[in-house]
Design a protein around this motif. Structure first.
Motif, PDB file in Angstrom:
ATOM      1  N   GLU A 124      28.585  64.189  25.034  1.00 36.78           N
ATOM      2  CA  GLU A 124      28.815  62.844  25.532  1.00 36.78           C
ATOM      3  C   GLU A 124      28.161  62.653  26.905  1.00 36.78           C
ATOM      4  O   GLU A 124      28.012  63.601  27.665  1.00 36.78           O
ATOM      5  N   GLN A 125      27.800  61.409  27.209  1.00 38.29           N
ATOM      6  CA  GLN A 125      27.182  61.105  28.503  1.00 38.29           C
ATOM      7  C   GLN A 125      28.079  61.515  29.661  1.00 38.29           C
ATOM      8  O   GLN A 125      27.609  62.064  30.663  1.00 38.29           O
ATOM      9  N   ASP A 171      30.201  63.917  29.865  1.00 36.10           N
ATOM     10  CA  ASP A 171      30.168  65.360  30.063  1.00 36.10           C
ATOM     11  C   ASP A 171      28.911  65.785  30.804  1.00 36.10           C
ATOM     12  O   ASP A 171      28.950  66.638  31.698  1.00 36.10           O
TER      13      ASP A 171
END
Length: 234
Positions: free
Chosen positions: A132-133, A135
């Motif tokens: 995910e972005q 993360d």
């Protein structure tokens, strides 16, 4: 466990790397090479996750070694630890894929931040098939509040807070024995906490010559108002 290769021609700095790595959870020092040629031989035979690399070395400097590592497509990350602080060398190292750059002389705190930030990013990338972005942002966007710090092995944050509170209540110099008596733990354990605080430049250690008996080592608190411990004990 992150397998580490250190490439450093100064034996004292290499020993410091070994000591610091032993204090950080999740890392294992596998080998130390004192020049680029020795490092390439090790890389051709063994697999490492992380290379801690100096730049100023005889024959083949660290940037030349890093270029060869990329040419040979060795699958490992690189953190530069070097006295080289000119912009051209730093730019070249980053363009060759160094994930962090630490300028000598350095303290444990900066080294610890670099390795824990790397460890966090490593686990995100290696353990998730879809990332995910948010993360990625936690590890790629370098914000101080996002950097994860951890205490050296064997130290406890609550005990550290107690030790620091005790030190802040002492006027002048003090011995390991004095703090051990006030906190109520062994001198061996207290010494580990005091040495950690010294590595953060919160304490200094001097040889104190008394009027009678053998000289003793005493600590002095350098900055009781510092908030550098906040990240370790919160």
């Amino acid at each position: 466990m992150i397998n580490v290769l250190v490439v450093e021609d100064d034996p004292m700095v290499a020993q410091l790397h070994e000591h610091y790595l032993s204090q950080i959870k999740g890392f294992q020092l596998c080998d130390i090479a004192n020049n680029g040629d020795a490092a390439l031989k090790l890389l051709s035979k063994k697999i490492y996750d992380l290379l801690i690399l100096d730049i100023f070395m005889p024959t083949m400097d660290g940037l030349q070694l890093l270029a060869k590592i990329r040419e040979n497509a060795y699958d490992l990350d690189v953190i530069i630890v070097s006295a080289a602080n000119d912009k051209d060398k730093i730019k070249q190292a980053l363009r060759l894929g160094a994930v962090d750059y630490i300028i000598k002389p350095f303290e444990f705190e900066r080294f610890n931040l670099a390795l824990n930030n790397y460890l966090k990013r490593y686990h995100i990338v290696e353990e998730q098939s879809i990332i995910e972005q948010a993360d990625l942002d936690q590890t790629i966007i370098r914000r101080e509040e996002q950097l994860v710090v951890s205490l050296p092995k064997g130290l406890d944050k609550n005990t550290l807070a107690t030790v620091w509170q005790c030190i802040c209540g002492i006027e002048g110099m003090f011995t390991t024995e004095e703090v051990a008596g006030k906190v109520g733990i062994s001198r061996v354990s207290i010494r580990k906490y005091l040495e950690f605080l010294k590595s953060l430049r919160l304490l200094k250690l001097d040889l104190h010559r008394g009027s009678v008996g053998r000289p003793v080592y005493k600590y002095l608190c350098l900055d009781k108002q510092s908030d550098v411990l906040r990240a370790y004990i919160q």
